[in-house]
Design an enzyme around this catalytic site. Structure first.
Site, PDB file in Angstrom:
ATOM      1  N   ARG A  33       0.837  -1.215   0.000  1.00  0.00           N
ATOM      2  CA  ARG A  33       0.000   0.000   0.000  1.00  0.00           C
ATOM      3  C   ARG A  33       0.861   1.250   0.000  1.00  0.00           C
ATOM      4  O   ARG A  33       0.487   2.273  -0.589  1.00  0.00           O
ATOM      5  CB  ARG A  33      -0.917   0.004   1.207  1.00  0.00           C
ATOM      6  CG  ARG A  33      -2.037  -0.979   1.066  1.00  0.00           C
ATOM      7  CD  ARG A  33      -2.877  -1.031   2.294  1.00  0.00           C
ATOM      8  NE  ARG A  33      -4.032  -1.879   2.069  1.00  0.00           N
ATOM      9  CZ  ARG A  33      -4.837  -2.303   3.027  1.00  0.00           C
ATOM     10  NH1 ARG A  33      -4.615  -1.962   4.278  1.00  0.00           N
ATOM     11  NH2 ARG A  33      -5.864  -3.058   2.746  1.00  0.00           N
TER      12      ARG A  33
ATOM     13  N   LYS B 267     -19.900 -16.963   0.023  1.00  0.00           N
ATOM     14  CA  LYS B 267     -21.330 -16.769   0.309  1.00  0.00           C
ATOM     15  C   LYS B 267     -22.082 -15.978  -0.745  1.00  0.00           C
ATOM     16  O   LYS B 267     -21.594 -14.948  -1.225  1.00  0.00           O
ATOM     17  CB  LYS B 267     -21.468 -16.013   1.630  1.00  0.00           C
ATOM     18  CG  LYS B 267     -21.056 -16.815   2.832  1.00  0.00           C
ATOM     19  CD  LYS B 267     -21.305 -15.944   4.034  1.00  0.00           C
ATOM     20  CE  LYS B 267     -20.971 -16.631   5.322  1.00  0.00           C
ATOM     21  NZ  LYS B 267     -21.019 -15.663   6.418  1.00  0.00           N
TER      22      LYS B 267
ATOM     23  N   GLY C 119     -10.543  -8.842  -2.253  1.00  0.00           N
ATOM     24  CA  GLY C 119      -9.386  -9.386  -1.546  1.00  0.00           C
ATOM     25  C   GLY C 119      -8.888 -10.732  -2.020  1.00  0.00           C
ATOM     26  O   GLY C 119      -7.717 -10.886  -2.365  1.00  0.00           O
TER      27      GLY C 119
ATOM     28  N   GLY D  76     -13.470  -3.681  -0.413  1.00  0.00           N
ATOM     29  CA  GLY D  76     -14.813  -3.213  -0.072  1.00  0.00           C
ATOM     30  C   GLY D  76     -15.271  -2.098  -1.004  1.00  0.00           C
ATOM     31  O   GLY D  76     -16.425  -2.071  -1.443  1.00  0.00           O
TER      32      GLY D  76
HETATM   33  P1  AMP Z   1     -15.009 -14.131  -0.481  1.00  0.00           P
HETATM   34  O1  AMP Z   1     -14.223 -13.367   0.548  1.00  0.00           O
HETATM   35  O2  AMP Z   1     -16.486 -14.055  -0.302  1.00  0.00           O
HETATM   36  O3  AMP Z   1     -14.565 -13.811  -1.883  1.00  0.00           O
HETATM   37  O4  AMP Z   1     -14.701 -15.653  -0.215  1.00  0.00           O
HETATM   38  C1  AMP Z   1     -13.411 -16.168  -0.326  1.00  0.00           C
HETATM   39  C2  AMP Z   1     -13.341 -17.422   0.450  1.00  0.00           C
HETATM   40  O5  AMP Z   1     -14.268 -18.346  -0.062  1.00  0.00           O
HETATM   41  C3  AMP Z   1     -11.986 -18.075   0.362  1.00  0.00           C
HETATM   42  O6  AMP Z   1     -11.396 -18.081   1.623  1.00  0.00           O
HETATM   43  C4  AMP Z   1     -12.304 -19.491  -0.102  1.00  0.00           C
HETATM   44  O7  AMP Z   1     -11.571 -20.475   0.584  1.00  0.00           O
HETATM   45  C5  AMP Z   1     -13.775 -19.627   0.197  1.00  0.00           C
HETATM   46  N1  AMP Z   1     -14.406 -20.633  -0.653  1.00  0.00           N
HETATM   47  C6  AMP Z   1     -14.414 -20.680  -1.988  1.00  0.00           C
HETATM   48  N2  AMP Z   1     -15.027 -21.787  -2.422  1.00  0.00           N
HETATM   49  C7  AMP Z   1     -15.435 -22.475  -1.338  1.00  0.00           C
HETATM   50  C8  AMP Z   1     -16.110 -23.712  -1.145  1.00  0.00           C
HETATM   51  N3  AMP Z   1     -16.493 -24.448  -2.179  1.00  0.00           N
HETATM   52  N4  AMP Z   1     -16.349 -24.103   0.131  1.00  0.00           N
HETATM   53  C9  AMP Z   1     -15.949 -23.343   1.174  1.00  0.00           C
HETATM   54  N5  AMP Z   1     -15.314 -22.167   1.045  1.00  0.00           N
HETATM   55  C10 AMP Z   1     -15.050 -21.729  -0.193  1.00  0.00           C
END
Ligand code: AMP
Length: 397
Positions: A35, A199, A355, A378
Site C-alpha cells: 500500500r 457466500k 481481496g 470493499g
Molecule cells: P469471499 O471473501 O467471499 O470472496 O470468499 C473467499 C473465500 O471463499 C476463500 O477463503 C475461499 O476459501 C472460500 N471458498 C471458496 N469456495 C469455497 C467452497 N467451495 N467451500 C468453502 N469455502 C469456499
C-alpha cells in the site's frame, strides 16, 4: 476535472489522503508494504513538480484515542527509504505541531501526520475536524481508494474545503476509478463477470447490478451450492445458505428474462473433509453424496468457463472458484487466472478486484498479466453494486 498527470503542484502544499494501513508485526516492522509502494509515484510527481507533501492516513482500528501500537511513527523510517527523502513526523494530525510543521514545509519536503483515527471525529465524518485538516494544505489529493466507500472526514468531507481546481485524485485512485468506470459504463461486449467466494449473501447486490450490464456471469466457489440446492440438487455437506435459496432462484429467473447467460459449474471436486489431504472425487453438480463437500470446480467446468472468458472483450473477476488456500483445491481458480491472462493478451480488458481474487492472482504470479488489479476490496465491491462512493463523489463534485 483535470487528470493528475496535468496537475501542477509547483509551490503548493499537497495534503494527500493515503492508505498506509499496513500490517505490522510485534516488533513494529512492516510485513507488507504494498500500500505504501503504490502511492510513491503520486508523492514523487508532486515533489518533482516543486511541491511539498503532507500525508495523512489511518492505521488499524484504535478504539481509545492515541495508542502507541497504532502510531504511524513506526512507518516513518521505511517511508523515508521509499520516497528517498527524510520524512518529518507530526505527533498529532491536528493542533499546533501539525500546523507549524506544515507551515514550515519547503518544496521537496514530506510531512507525515499521526493516525487520523486517534480522533473519533475521523470516522464520524466530522465537519469541524475535516476543516482543521484542510487548513494544512493548499491542494487536496485523495489516493486512498481502499477507503473511498467511507464518508470519513479525511476521505470525503474534507474535499468541500477545496475548490474543484484544488482537489484531485492521485495516481492510485485515478487508475482505480478509470478502470472501474471502463467496466461499469463503457464495457465492450461480450462482458463476462466471474463471481466466486464463500457466500451468496456477500455478492448478491453485485450480481443483481451486473444483470443489467454483463452478457455472461460465471458463478463459482462456495456460493454455487446455494444455487444447486435451490434447484433441488444434492449438495452433500457443501457450504450453502438456506435462507438465500429464494434469492438464488430469483437471480436465475431475472437473468433468463434479461438474456444474461449464467454459467454455474457442471462438475465439482468434492472432498470428505475440509482438508488438503481429504479423499476426493469429481461429481456432477447436484449429485454430491452425503458426507462430501464441494471445494473446487471440476475439470469440465474449468474448460467451459475458460471458453466463455476467451470469447469476452471485458472481464470482471471477484472471488475464487474454490478453497484456493489449499493446494489441492486451487486448480479451478488457477484455470480462471490462466484464461483471464490469455484473454487479456488477446486484447480483452480485465479487472480483478476483491481481496481473495487479488491474493489468488498474486499467488499464481498473474498480477501483471491482467489489465488492472484493484487494491480496494470493499470499495470495489460497493462500486460494482452500483453505489456512489463518497471518496469519488467528493473529488468530482
Ligand atoms: P469471499 O471473501 O467471499 O470472496 O470468499 C473467499 C473465500 O471463499 C476463500 O477463503 C475461499 O476459501 C472460500 N471458498 C471458496 N469456495 C469455497 C467452497 N467451495 N467451500 C468453502 N469455502 C469456499
Amino acid at each position: 476535472m483535470s487528470s493528475f498527470k496535468d496537475f501542477s503542484f509547483a509551490g503548493k502544499k499537497a495534503l494527500i489522503r493515503v492508505d498506509f494501513n499496513v500490517p505490522l508485526n510485534d516488533a513494529f516492522e512492516i510485513t507488507d508494504d504494498n500500500r505504501m509502494r503504490a502511492t510513491i509515484p503520486t508523492i514523487t510527481k508532486i515533489l518533482k513538480d516543486g511541491g511539498s507533501v503532507i500525508l495523512m492516513s489511518h492505521l488499524g482500528r484504535p478504539k481509545e484515542g492515541p495508542t502507541d501500537k497504532y502510531s504511524l511513527k513506526h512507518i516513518v523510517a521505511h517511508l523515508s527509504k521509499l520516497v528517498g527523502v527524510e520524512v518529518q513526523f507530526a505527533n498529532d494530525c491536528i493542533g499546533a505541531e501539525a500546523i507549524d510543521k506544515a507551515a514550515a514545509l519547503q518544496a521537496g519536503q514530506v510531512l507525515l501526520l499521526e493516525n487520523l483515527r486517534f480522533y473519533k471525529e475521523e470516522e464520524k465524518g466530522d465537519i469541524a475536524f475535516a476543516e482543521k485538516l484542510s487548513k494544512l494544505g493548499d491542494v487536496y489529493v485523495n489516493d486512498a481508494f481502499g477507503t473511498a466507500h467511507r464518508a470519513h472526514a479525511s476521505t470525503a468531507i474534507i474535499a468541500q474545503f477545496f475548490s474543484p481546481a484544488n482537489r484531485t485524485f492521485g495516481w492510485v485512485m485515478e487508475g482505480e476509478v478509470m478502470s472501474a468506470e471502463k467496466v461499469m459504463h463503457a464495457a465492450q461486449k461480450p462482458f463476462v463477470a466471474i463471481i466466486g467466494g464463500a457466500k451468496v449473501s456477500d455478492k448478491i447486490l453485485i450480481i443483481e447490478n451486473l444483470l443489467d450490464r454483463a452478457t455472461d456471469i460465471i458463478i463459482g466457489g462456495g456460493m454455487a451450492y446455494t444455487f444447486f440446492k435451490a434447484q433441488g440438487g444434492k449438495i452433500g455437506k457443501s457450504i450453502h445458505e438456506d435462507d438465500r435459496m429464494p434469492l438464488a432462484l430469483e437471480i436465475l429467473a431475472k437473468a433468463k428474462a434479461k438474456g444474461v447467460h449464467i454459467h454455474l459449474p457442471v462438475d465439482n471436486l468434492v472432498a470428505d473433509d475440509f482438508s488438503n489431504i481429504a479423499n476426493t472425487q469429481t461429481c456432477a453438480s447436484g449429485e454430491i453424496p452425503d458426507g462430501w463437500e464441494g471445494l473446487d470446480v471440476g475439470e469440465k467446468s474449468r474448460e467451459q468457463f475458460a471458453k466463455v472468458i476467451l470469447a469476452s472483450k471485458t472481464i470482471l473477476w471477484n472471488g475464487p472458484m474454490g478453497v484456493f488456500e489449499m493446494e489441492n483445491f486451487q486448480a479451478g481458480t488457477k484455470a480462471i487466472a490462466v484464461a483471464v491472462a490469455e484473454a487479456t493478451q488477446n486484447g480483452a480488458f480485465s479487472l480483478v478486484g476483491g481481496g481473495d481474487s487479488v491474493s489468488a492472482v498474486n499467488q499464481f504470479g498473474f498480477n501483471d498479466k491482467v489489465s488492472y488489479v484493484s487494491t480496494g476490496g470493499g470499495a470495489m465491491l460497493e462500486y460494482f453494486e452500483g453505489k456512489t462512493l463518497p471518496g469519488i463523489a467528493a473529488i468530482k463534485g
